[in-house]
Design an enzyme around this catalytic site. Structure first.
Site, short mmCIF file in Angstrom:
data_model
loop_
_atom_site.label_atom_id
_atom_site.label_comp_id
_atom_site.label_asym_id
_atom_site.label_seq_id
_atom_site.Cartn_x
_atom_site.Cartn_y
_atom_site.Cartn_z
N ASP A 65 0.83 -1.21 0.00
CA ASP A 65 0.00 0.00 0.00
C ASP A 65 0.86 1.26 0.00
O ASP A 65 2.06 1.24 0.25
CB ASP A 65 -0.90 0.02 1.24
CG ASP A 65 -2.07 -0.95 1.13
OD1 ASP A 65 -2.07 -1.79 0.22
OD2 ASP A 65 -2.98 -0.87 1.98
N ASP A 66 0.20 2.39 -0.26
CA ASP A 66 0.77 3.74 -0.12
C ASP A 66 1.86 4.07 -1.14
O ASP A 66 2.73 4.91 -0.87
CB ASP A 66 1.32 3.96 1.30
CG ASP A 66 0.23 3.94 2.36
OD1 ASP A 66 -0.95 3.99 1.99
OD2 ASP A 66 0.57 3.88 3.55
N HIS A 80 -7.36 3.80 1.54
CA HIS A 80 -6.45 4.26 2.59
C HIS A 80 -7.17 4.17 3.92
O HIS A 80 -8.27 4.69 4.09
CB HIS A 80 -6.03 5.70 2.28
CG HIS A 80 -4.87 6.18 3.06
ND1 HIS A 80 -3.72 5.45 3.25
CD2 HIS A 80 -4.65 7.36 3.72
CE1 HIS A 80 -2.85 6.13 3.97
NE2 HIS A 80 -3.40 7.29 4.27
#
Length: 257
Positions: free
Chosen positions: A15-16, A137
């Site tokens: 992620d991110d 998120h």
């Protein structure tokens, strides 16, 4: 006599992507080592443009990491999404947005408008490509007031897979964390909507309990012990493992702008 073999297929998603250069380098290095299978892009990440160049260079499969909680939105005309932001033009935060949703202060048209702009930003950054998958998120995408909007957009944009953070470590262990328990409850509700619209998802998920300081060898080993137990009891299952790689970086470099 035939012999059947149980197969466990695992998505390891980072992620991110786009948050900061050090995180992005770690994600790319892991993909080059074949240690992850995909990533999810924060289109309002400070390093999103460079991250997309890396993804193209290394042919890294990439989804969209819908962000309604951190930093500034993609939408420029803030009047179009005014319920999603505070007086400084910043989104309400991980718990702040959930509080505003529970109070009925968030307009669904504002959510949809910002998500469409995030999809369009993804296309802009990738020369017209669409995300391979959708997640959120801080798992905001499975909130009951958001998931149906996201599913409708997934159908419209022909995105076939949405993450369901039905974390097996939380389900199978006595973890006293109200936020985690709410995520599990909301995910169960979201699965019904995904089924209604014939959207693909995994029934088995890991990663929520091994974030930050909880990312230890011992905790990862516990996850894999449960992996093995699940795979022994099921045939041909698909599991998603969420991770947040990164090299040490300066706290003021990167973020969601």
């Amino acid at each position: 006599m035939s012999i059947s073999h149980n197969m466990m297929y695992m998505i390891i998603n980072a992620d991110d992507f786009g948050y900061c250069p050090k995180r992005d380098k770690a994600i790319i290095d892991l993909f080059k080592q074949k240690s992850i299978s995909s990533t999810s892009l924060l289109v309002n990440g400070d390093n999103a443009y460079q991250a997309c160049l890396y993804a193209k260079q290394y042919n890294l499969p990439m989804g969209i990491h819908f962000n309604l909680t951190e930093g500034r939105p993609i939408t420029k005309n803030l009047l179009k999404i005014k319920s999603l932001i505070n007086i400084n033009g910043i989104m309400h935060g991980k718990f702040g947005l959930r509080d505003e949703l529970d109070k009925g202060n968030i307009e669904q048209e504002h959510i949809k408008y910002e998500l469409i702009n995030q999809l369009n930003k993804y296309k802009e950054l990738t020369n017209g490509q669409l995300p391979k998958h959708i997640d959120g998120h801080q798992h905001i995408h499975i909130h009951p007031m958001i998931i149906e909007i996201i599913v409708q957009l997934a159908k419209q944009y022909e995105i076939k897979y949405i993450r369901t953070p039905y974390d097996q470590m939380i389900i199978n262990n006595d973890i006293d964390n109200l936020f985690y328990k709410n995520i599990i409850y909301q995910t169960k509700l979201a699965m019904k909507i995904l089924n209604k619209y014939s959207i693909l998802y995994t029934k088995y998920f890991f990663g929520i309990t091994i974030m930050g300081k909880e990312l230890t060898i011992n905790n990862i080993e516990k996850c894999f012990q449960l992996f093995k137990k699940i795979s022994n009891n099921n045939k041909n299952i698909l599991i998603e493992f969420m991770c947040h790689p990164g090299y040490p970086s300066h706290p003021y470099i990167g973020g969601c702008v």
